[in-house]
Design a protein around this motif. Sequence first.
Motif, PDB file in Angstrom:
ATOM      1  N   LEU A 138     -60.372 -40.480  31.410  1.00 62.60           N
ATOM      2  CA  LEU A 138     -59.173 -40.001  32.153  1.00 62.60           C
ATOM      3  C   LEU A 138     -57.858 -40.958  32.629  1.00 62.60           C
ATOM      4  CD1 LEU A 138     -61.312 -37.160  34.240  1.00 62.60           C
ATOM      5  CD2 LEU A 138     -59.589 -36.680  32.203  1.00 62.60           C
ATOM      6  N   MET A 139     -56.942 -40.236  32.830  1.00 63.97           N
ATOM      7  CA  MET A 139     -55.866 -41.097  33.622  1.00 63.97           C
ATOM      8  C   MET A 139     -56.457 -41.536  34.926  1.00 63.97           C
ATOM      9  SD  MET A 139     -52.725 -41.258  31.994  1.00 63.97           S
ATOM     10  CE  MET A 139     -51.751 -40.785  30.733  1.00 63.97           C
ATOM     11  N   ASN A 140     -56.157 -42.927  35.233  1.00 59.86           N
ATOM     12  CA  ASN A 140     -56.701 -43.637  36.548  1.00 59.86           C
ATOM     13  C   ASN A 140     -56.176 -42.811  37.768  1.00 59.86           C
ATOM     14  OD1 ASN A 140     -57.897 -45.985  37.785  1.00 59.86           O
ATOM     15  ND2 ASN A 140     -55.920 -46.038  38.605  1.00 59.86           N
ATOM     16  N   ASP A 141     -55.008 -42.231  37.787  1.00 60.91           N
ATOM     17  CA  ASP A 141     -54.818 -41.611  39.253  1.00 60.91           C
ATOM     18  C   ASP A 141     -55.439 -40.165  39.469  1.00 60.91           C
ATOM     19  OD1 ASP A 141     -52.915 -40.822  36.713  1.00 60.91           O
ATOM     20  OD2 ASP A 141     -52.309 -39.095  38.209  1.00 60.91           O
ATOM     21  N   LEU A 142     -56.213 -39.666  38.418  1.00 57.03           N
ATOM     22  CA  LEU A 142     -56.904 -38.511  38.587  1.00 57.03           C
ATOM     23  C   LEU A 142     -58.016 -38.748  38.993  1.00 57.03           C
ATOM     24  CD1 LEU A 142     -56.218 -36.361  35.002  1.00 57.03           C
ATOM     25  CD2 LEU A 142     -54.944 -36.262  37.148  1.00 57.03           C
ATOM     26  N   ILE A 143     -58.945 -39.825  38.988  1.00 58.02           N
ATOM     27  CA  ILE A 143     -60.024 -40.207  39.425  1.00 58.02           C
ATOM     28  C   ILE A 143     -60.133 -41.251  40.544  1.00 58.02           C
ATOM     29  CG2 ILE A 143     -61.002 -39.702  37.095  1.00 58.02           C
ATOM     30  CD1 ILE A 143     -60.679 -43.337  38.461  1.00 58.02           C
ATOM     31  N   GLU A 144     -58.927 -41.884  41.224  1.00 55.81           N
ATOM     32  CA  GLU A 144     -58.912 -42.555  42.025  1.00 55.81           C
ATOM     33  C   GLU A 144     -59.576 -42.154  43.467  1.00 55.81           C
ATOM     34  OE1 GLU A 144     -55.068 -45.720  41.438  1.00 55.81           O
ATOM     35  OE2 GLU A 144     -54.872 -43.544  42.122  1.00 55.81           O
ATOM     36  N   ASP A 145     -59.155 -41.033  43.821  1.00 60.77           N
ATOM     37  CA  ASP A 145     -59.798 -40.362  45.095  1.00 60.77           C
ATOM     38  C   ASP A 145     -61.349 -40.373  44.867  1.00 60.77           C
ATOM     39  OD1 ASP A 145     -57.310 -40.261  46.137  1.00 60.77           O
ATOM     40  OD2 ASP A 145     -56.946 -38.051  46.106  1.00 60.77           O
ATOM     41  N   SER A 146     -61.654 -39.661  43.693  1.00 68.45           N
ATOM     42  CA  SER A 146     -63.251 -39.303  43.555  1.00 68.45           C
ATOM     43  C   SER A 146     -63.914 -40.806  43.415  1.00 68.45           C
ATOM     44  CB  SER A 146     -63.569 -38.543  42.205  1.00 68.45           C
ATOM     45  OG  SER A 146     -62.940 -37.563  42.378  1.00 68.45           O
ATOM     46  N   VAL A 147     -63.469 -41.880  43.089  1.00 62.78           N
ATOM     47  CA  VAL A 147     -63.984 -43.268  43.007  1.00 62.78           C
ATOM     48  C   VAL A 147     -63.887 -43.593  44.386  1.00 62.78           C
ATOM     49  CG1 VAL A 147     -63.833 -45.473  42.163  1.00 62.78           C
ATOM     50  CG2 VAL A 147     -63.348 -43.529  40.575  1.00 62.78           C
ATOM     51  N   SER A 148     -62.872 -43.609  45.027  1.00 60.49           N
ATOM     52  CA  SER A 148     -63.179 -44.029  46.514  1.00 60.49           C
ATOM     53  C   SER A 148     -64.129 -43.542  47.279  1.00 60.49           C
ATOM     54  CB  SER A 148     -61.649 -44.243  47.048  1.00 60.49           C
ATOM     55  OG  SER A 148     -61.086 -42.828  47.368  1.00 60.49           O
ATOM     56  N   GLN A 149     -64.416 -42.233  47.119  1.00 60.58           N
ATOM     57  CA  GLN A 149     -65.030 -41.476  47.835  1.00 60.58           C
ATOM     58  C   GLN A 149     -66.707 -41.553  47.483  1.00 60.58           C
ATOM     59  OE1 GLN A 149     -63.767 -37.417  47.381  1.00 60.58           O
ATOM     60  NE2 GLN A 149     -61.533 -37.943  48.581  1.00 60.58           N
ATOM     61  N   GLY A 150     -66.787 -42.358  46.381  1.00 64.87           N
ATOM     62  CA  GLY A 150     -68.138 -42.545  45.662  1.00 64.87           C
ATOM     63  C   GLY A 150     -68.767 -41.346  44.922  1.00 64.87           C
TER      64      GLY A 150
END
Length: 296
Positions: A244-256
């Motif tokens: 997926l586009m990076n901006d779509l997953i950034e929050d979920s990655v930062s939240q673990g």
Amino acid sequence: MYLDYLSDLAIFQAVSEERSFTRASVRFGISQSALSHRMRRLEDALGVRLLTRTTRNVAPTEAGERLLGKLVPAIGSIDRELTLLGELRDKPSGTIRITTSKHAATTVLWPKLNKVLSDYPDVHIELSIDSGLADVVSDRFDAGVRLGEALEKDMIAVRISPELKMAVVGSPDYFRRHPIPATPQDLSQHNCISQRRITSGGLYAWELEQNGREVKVRVDGQLTFNDDDMILQAALDGGGLAFLMNDLIEDSVSQGRLVRVLEDWCEPFSGYHLYYPSRLQPSAAFKLVVDALRHR
């Protein structure tokens, strides 16, 4: 002269688009019988049948389709010129129609255009969300949005976003059950969430790149979607790996909630561009929209 039949040609286009004499007559504000008479007059003048009529449907004949191929862009060009003449005043006005993907609309177009509309109340924006890469000329759009590498050569392109980046992600629960892939080839051993391409109907091959080396991976898995939000939700729920586009997953990655993998194979690429025909005579409203969207 055939030019005497210009209004009849416009009626023929409307009937072909609406696939109905009734709806076309409403569009032109004339009776159905008058509209049918105009169509018969045009066909008699040309000496060829343009429409096939049944009790349930109206469709262009082969000759009609050939005429439409030339007629639609020609009438569209005339319509734009007349709109331009009507906009020769201090404030830009008119409707600008843009075909775009959902991601581009939400991340680029709306945040920028929202600021314009309050200052220019006579400017109207229509965004058609379509990942199928519509033809801006035949579908009568003023412009479209595509990634830089997908642009056609006869179009004017204006960059409207920074470079973009993709990401391969999976949930922590998924990686408790599967090893972390170290190379693109390892993806063949994983349950990957596929994306169905609307334009071709085929499955999207994941495009990965490292130090100028490009690799396209045909992934496989239990799930296939044609919507990024569903792909993201499936990945969050442990359904497999997503691309997926990076901006779509950034929050979920930062939240673990998601884990990014193969990051060194996800290099930035050319971002979104607004494109439109080089022969288009831009109106004041269109120039305003282009300037508002231009990436700086």
